[in-house]
Write a protein that holds these residues in place. Structure first.
Motif, PDB file in Angstrom:
ATOM      1  N   LYS A 125     -11.888   4.575   0.978  1.00  0.00           N
ATOM      2  CA  LYS A 125     -11.590   3.251   1.522  1.00  0.00           C
ATOM      3  C   LYS A 125     -10.779   2.386   0.562  1.00  0.00           C
ATOM      4  O   LYS A 125     -10.258   1.336   0.952  1.00  0.00           O
ATOM      5  N   LYS A 126     -10.663   2.804  -0.692  1.00  0.00           N
ATOM      6  CA  LYS A 126      -9.910   2.032  -1.671  1.00  0.00           C
ATOM      7  C   LYS A 126      -8.591   2.694  -2.062  1.00  0.00           C
ATOM      8  O   LYS A 126      -8.019   2.390  -3.114  1.00  0.00           O
ATOM      9  N   ALA A 127      -8.113   3.596  -1.224  1.00  0.00           N
ATOM     10  CA  ALA A 127      -6.878   4.332  -1.532  1.00  0.00           C
ATOM     11  C   ALA A 127      -5.661   3.428  -1.319  1.00  0.00           C
ATOM     12  O   ALA A 127      -5.026   3.435  -0.266  1.00  0.00           O
ATOM     13  N   ALA A 128      -5.329   2.655  -2.335  1.00  0.00           N
ATOM     14  CA  ALA A 128      -4.233   1.691  -2.224  1.00  0.00           C
ATOM     15  C   ALA A 128      -2.911   2.361  -1.866  1.00  0.00           C
ATOM     16  O   ALA A 128      -2.141   1.835  -1.055  1.00  0.00           O
ATOM     17  N   ASP A 129      -2.643   3.525  -2.456  1.00  0.00           N
ATOM     18  CA  ASP A 129      -1.391   4.236  -2.160  1.00  0.00           C
ATOM     19  C   ASP A 129      -1.299   4.610  -0.690  1.00  0.00           C
ATOM     20  O   ASP A 129      -0.241   4.495  -0.070  1.00  0.00           O
ATOM     21  N   ALA A 130      -2.398   5.072  -0.137  1.00  0.00           N
ATOM     22  CA  ALA A 130      -2.399   5.480   1.265  1.00  0.00           C
ATOM     23  C   ALA A 130      -2.169   4.277   2.170  1.00  0.00           C
ATOM     24  O   ALA A 130      -1.439   4.361   3.171  1.00  0.00           O
ATOM     25  N   TYR A 131      -2.790   3.135   1.843  1.00  0.00           N
ATOM     26  CA  TYR A 131      -2.549   1.919   2.626  1.00  0.00           C
ATOM     27  C   TYR A 131      -1.074   1.524   2.548  1.00  0.00           C
ATOM     28  O   TYR A 131      -0.438   1.200   3.559  1.00  0.00           O
ATOM     29  N   TYR A 132      -0.540   1.546   1.327  1.00  0.00           N
ATOM     30  CA  TYR A 132       0.863   1.167   1.151  1.00  0.00           C
ATOM     31  C   TYR A 132       1.788   2.089   1.945  1.00  0.00           C
ATOM     32  O   TYR A 132       2.687   1.628   2.665  1.00  0.00           O
ATOM     33  N   LEU A 133       1.566   3.395   1.839  1.00  0.00           N
ATOM     34  CA  LEU A 133       2.433   4.358   2.515  1.00  0.00           C
ATOM     35  C   LEU A 133       2.314   4.272   4.025  1.00  0.00           C
ATOM     36  O   LEU A 133       3.304   4.354   4.746  1.00  0.00           O
ATOM     37  N   ARG A 134       1.090   4.108   4.507  1.00  0.00           N
ATOM     38  CA  ARG A 134       0.928   3.965   5.957  1.00  0.00           C
ATOM     39  C   ARG A 134       1.610   2.686   6.425  1.00  0.00           C
ATOM     40  O   ARG A 134       2.235   2.654   7.495  1.00  0.00           O
ATOM     41  N   GLY A 135       1.534   1.636   5.601  1.00  0.00           N
ATOM     42  CA  GLY A 135       2.223   0.401   5.945  1.00  0.00           C
ATOM     43  C   GLY A 135       3.727   0.595   6.046  1.00  0.00           C
ATOM     44  O   GLY A 135       4.383   0.048   6.931  1.00  0.00           O
ATOM     45  N   CYS A 136       4.292   1.393   5.136  1.00  0.00           N
ATOM     46  CA  CYS A 136       5.733   1.678   5.180  1.00  0.00           C
ATOM     47  C   CYS A 136       6.111   2.406   6.459  1.00  0.00           C
ATOM     48  O   CYS A 136       7.144   2.126   7.073  1.00  0.00           O
ATOM     49  N   VAL A 137       5.270   3.345   6.871  1.00  0.00           N
ATOM     50  CA  VAL A 137       5.545   4.081   8.109  1.00  0.00           C
ATOM     51  C   VAL A 137       5.433   3.143   9.306  1.00  0.00           C
ATOM     52  O   VAL A 137       6.282   3.152  10.203  1.00  0.00           O
ATOM     53  N   TYR A 138       4.393   2.326   9.329  1.00  0.00           N
ATOM     54  CA  TYR A 138       4.247   1.352  10.411  1.00  0.00           C
ATOM     55  C   TYR A 138       5.486   0.459  10.502  1.00  0.00           C
ATOM     56  O   TYR A 138       5.983   0.167  11.593  1.00  0.00           O
ATOM     57  N   LEU A 139       5.974   0.024   9.346  1.00  0.00           N
ATOM     58  CA  LEU A 139       7.126  -0.868   9.318  1.00  0.00           C
ATOM     59  C   LEU A 139       8.339  -0.205   9.953  1.00  0.00           C
ATOM     60  O   LEU A 139       9.056  -0.817  10.750  1.00  0.00           O
ATOM     61  N   LYS A 140       8.551   1.057   9.620  1.00  0.00           N
ATOM     62  CA  LYS A 140       9.691   1.768  10.181  1.00  0.00           C
ATOM     63  C   LYS A 140       9.532   1.991  11.686  1.00  0.00           C
ATOM     64  O   LYS A 140      10.511   2.047  12.430  1.00  0.00           O
ATOM     65  N   GLN A 141       8.302   2.087  12.139  1.00  0.00           N
ATOM     66  CA  GLN A 141       8.034   2.262  13.560  1.00  0.00           C
ATOM     67  C   GLN A 141       8.107   0.948  14.335  1.00  0.00           C
ATOM     68  O   GLN A 141       8.006   0.945  15.551  1.00  0.00           O
ATOM     69  N   GLY A 142       8.260  -0.168  13.626  1.00  0.00           N
ATOM     70  CA  GLY A 142       8.320  -1.465  14.285  1.00  0.00           C
ATOM     71  C   GLY A 142       6.975  -2.149  14.415  1.00  0.00           C
ATOM     72  O   GLY A 142       6.873  -3.229  15.004  1.00  0.00           O
ATOM     73  N   ASN A 143       5.937  -1.544  13.851  1.00  0.00           N
ATOM     74  CA  ASN A 143       4.595  -2.117  13.906  1.00  0.00           C
ATOM     75  C   ASN A 143       4.407  -3.021  12.685  1.00  0.00           C
ATOM     76  O   ASN A 143       3.743  -2.668  11.720  1.00  0.00           O
ATOM     77  N   THR A 144       5.009  -4.210  12.733  1.00  0.00           N
ATOM     78  CA  THR A 144       4.964  -5.101  11.574  1.00  0.00           C
ATOM     79  C   THR A 144       3.568  -5.638  11.307  1.00  0.00           C
ATOM     80  O   THR A 144       3.188  -5.845  10.150  1.00  0.00           O
ATOM     81  N   GLU A 145       2.802  -5.857  12.369  1.00  0.00           N
ATOM     82  CA  GLU A 145       1.437  -6.347  12.183  1.00  0.00           C
ATOM     83  C   GLU A 145       0.597  -5.324  11.428  1.00  0.00           C
ATOM     84  O   GLU A 145      -0.138  -5.668  10.496  1.00  0.00           O
ATOM     85  N   GLY A 146       0.709  -4.060  11.831  1.00  0.00           N
ATOM     86  CA  GLY A 146      -0.018  -2.998  11.147  1.00  0.00           C
ATOM     87  C   GLY A 146       0.449  -2.842   9.709  1.00  0.00           C
ATOM     88  O   GLY A 146      -0.353  -2.595   8.802  1.00  0.00           O
ATOM     89  N   ALA A 147       1.760  -2.998   9.493  1.00  0.00           N
ATOM     90  CA  ALA A 147       2.317  -2.864   8.146  1.00  0.00           C
ATOM     91  C   ALA A 147       1.765  -3.940   7.219  1.00  0.00           C
ATOM     92  O   ALA A 147       1.306  -3.644   6.105  1.00  0.00           O
ATOM     93  N   VAL A 148       1.814  -5.178   7.669  1.00  0.00           N
ATOM     94  CA  VAL A 148       1.330  -6.288   6.841  1.00  0.00           C
ATOM     95  C   VAL A 148      -0.160  -6.128   6.551  1.00  0.00           C
ATOM     96  O   VAL A 148      -0.625  -6.376   5.428  1.00  0.00           O
ATOM     97  N   SER A 149      -0.921  -5.709   7.546  1.00  0.00           N
ATOM     98  CA  SER A 149      -2.357  -5.502   7.347  1.00  0.00           C
ATOM     99  C   SER A 149      -2.600  -4.458   6.265  1.00  0.00           C
ATOM    100  O   SER A 149      -3.466  -4.635   5.393  1.00  0.00           O
ATOM    101  N   ASP A 150      -1.845  -3.369   6.312  1.00  0.00           N
ATOM    102  CA  ASP A 150      -2.011  -2.316   5.311  1.00  0.00           C
ATOM    103  C   ASP A 150      -1.537  -2.773   3.931  1.00  0.00           C
ATOM    104  O   ASP A 150      -2.147  -2.437   2.906  1.00  0.00           O
ATOM    105  N   PHE A 151      -0.457  -3.532   3.882  1.00  0.00           N
ATOM    106  CA  PHE A 151       0.015  -4.033   2.597  1.00  0.00           C
ATOM    107  C   PHE A 151      -1.034  -4.957   1.970  1.00  0.00           C
ATOM    108  O   PHE A 151      -1.238  -4.940   0.748  1.00  0.00           O
ATOM    109  N   ASP A 152      -1.679  -5.754   2.810  1.00  0.00           N
ATOM    110  CA  ASP A 152      -2.746  -6.618   2.307  1.00  0.00           C
ATOM    111  C   ASP A 152      -3.878  -5.793   1.698  1.00  0.00           C
ATOM    112  O   ASP A 152      -4.417  -6.133   0.636  1.00  0.00           O
ATOM    113  N   GLU A 153      -4.245  -4.710   2.366  1.00  0.00           N
ATOM    114  CA  GLU A 153      -5.305  -3.839   1.853  1.00  0.00           C
ATOM    115  C   GLU A 153      -4.872  -3.156   0.564  1.00  0.00           C
ATOM    116  O   GLU A 153      -5.677  -2.957  -0.355  1.00  0.00           O
ATOM    117  N   ALA A 154      -3.596  -2.794   0.492  1.00  0.00           N
ATOM    118  CA  ALA A 154      -3.087  -2.122  -0.711  1.00  0.00           C
ATOM    119  C   ALA A 154      -3.217  -3.025  -1.925  1.00  0.00           C
ATOM    120  O   ALA A 154      -3.722  -2.609  -2.979  1.00  0.00           O
TER     121      ALA A 154
END
Length: 361
Positions: free
Chosen positions: A101-130
């Motif tokens: 649950k504390k895998a900052a890299d995984a949150y960051y990377l998933r956020g990058c993928v979300y961003l490219k997919q157009g899911n900005t809300e999901g991206a920002v949420s993951d960046f916050d967790e990262a």
């Protein structure tokens, strides 16, 4: 920021194994071999083959999950994403997060993928967790800012840059990062203050950052001094070489610019190949080395086929090579070469870095 960012995992492959066989020495050796096969496949562009190899590596050691398995999974993630499976990447990073649950890299990377997919809300949420799970990593904040800026979310990205100031610290690295962040925010006076403190503590990278600050402030002389200091340190990268080349181009010193540009393009890790190639074409033309310009433009249009100006440049050089080949070494040809470049792009048009990065029309 952990450099194991660019990697991939299939959740069920890793997480659903039960503790059965463990990992013998032979299996560990096999795992290492498959991992290397996967890395080699990635480097050659065979992403499907890389995924298969990483799957085989993961299958060698069934049981307790260690850093080795996670490392392989992160590599697998990169191969899967690069191979055109962003949805699979999201599922995989989700599995990593479920495991840790504390895998900052995984949150960051998933956020990058979300961003490219157009899911900005999901991206920002993951960046916050990262950043919540890795709040003392300047590079993480800067990477998030750069990703958001690339998708026209600069203002949101700046919020992360400002959060980075909470890290504090008075080491050379702290001063250098804060200077870099002030530079990104456009606060050049603050940037200079921090970076000069970093230089006092013998930070090498601060030379690069303060050179960029001076360049942004329209002070090419100081910029060149610090770029050169960075080069002399032995730590220079292709970005610094391109910057030095552009400074020389702005002076009209195209032969001098080539010295830096050619060094930059020959480096092992080139992160700005497109800009370097564009500038090389310009400089080769201005120095009447049309054979070299032709060689570079041929490669350029293959790698960047959507660049319309480069396509026009390709046609111009192709026609010129065909027309002037019989008299290439004559005084008449040299005169014609010079006139052709002047007709194509005037020296004044290449005086700014932005314009200098576009091949002659």
């Amino acid at each position: 920021m952990n450099k194991k960012k660019f990697t991939y995992i299939t959740a069920l492959t890793l997480l659903s194994f039960t503790l059965m066989t463990g990992c013998t020495n032979e299996r560990k050796e096999n795992q290492t071999a498959y991992r290397q096969i996967g890395i080699n496949a990635m480097e050659s562009g065979d992403y499907a083959g890389a995924v298969d190899a990483f799957n085989s590596a993961l299958g060698q050691c069934i049981g307790k999950i260690t850093e080795n398995e996670l490392d392989i999974c992160y590599y697998k993630a990169a191969a899967q994403y690069a191979g055109g499976d962003p949805a699979g990447a999201v599922d995989t990073y989700t599995a990593i997060i479920d495991y840790d649950k504390k895998a900052a890299d995984a949150y960051y990377l998933r956020g990058c993928v979300y961003l490219k997919q157009g899911n900005t809300e999901g991206a920002v949420s993951d960046f916050d967790e990262a950043v919540k799970n890795n709040s003392s990593d300047y590079e993480l904040y800067v990477n998030i800012y750069e990703n958001l800026s690339a998708y026209d979310m600069t203002e949101k990205g700046e919020e992360y840059l400002n959060k980075a100031f909470d890290i504090k610290g008075n080491s050379a690295e702290d001063y250098a990062w804060r200077g870099r962040i002030y530079y990104d925010l456009g606060q050049y006076d603050n940037a200079q203050t921090e970076l000069k403190s970093a230089l006092d503590k013998e930070s090498v990278i601060a030379n690069l950052y303060i050179a960029q600050v001076y360049e942004a402030q329209g002070d090419p002389e100081n910029a060149e001094t610090y770029y050169q200091n960075y080069v002399n340190s032995g730590s220079a990268d292709s970005q610094a070489m391109n910057a030095l080349g552009e400074i020389e181009m702005a002076k009209g010193n195209y032969s001098g610019a080539l010295t830096y540009l050619e060094q930059g393009i020959a480096m092992e890790n080139v992160t700005n190949r497109r800009e370097l190639m564009q500038n090389l074409i310009i400089c080769y033309e201005y120095t009447s080395d049309f054979n070299s310009a032709w060689n570079v433009v041929q490669e350029y249009v293959q790698v960047y086929p959507d660049d319309a100006s480069a396509q026009r440049e390709y046609i111009f050089l192709k026609n010129r090579m065909e027309q002037t080949a019989p008299v290439e070494n004559t005084e008449e040809a040299v005169t014609e070469d010079t006139q052709t470049v002047e007709d194509t792009q005037t020296p004044e048009e290449a005086q700014t870095p932005e314009e200098a990065q576009t091949p002659a029309q």
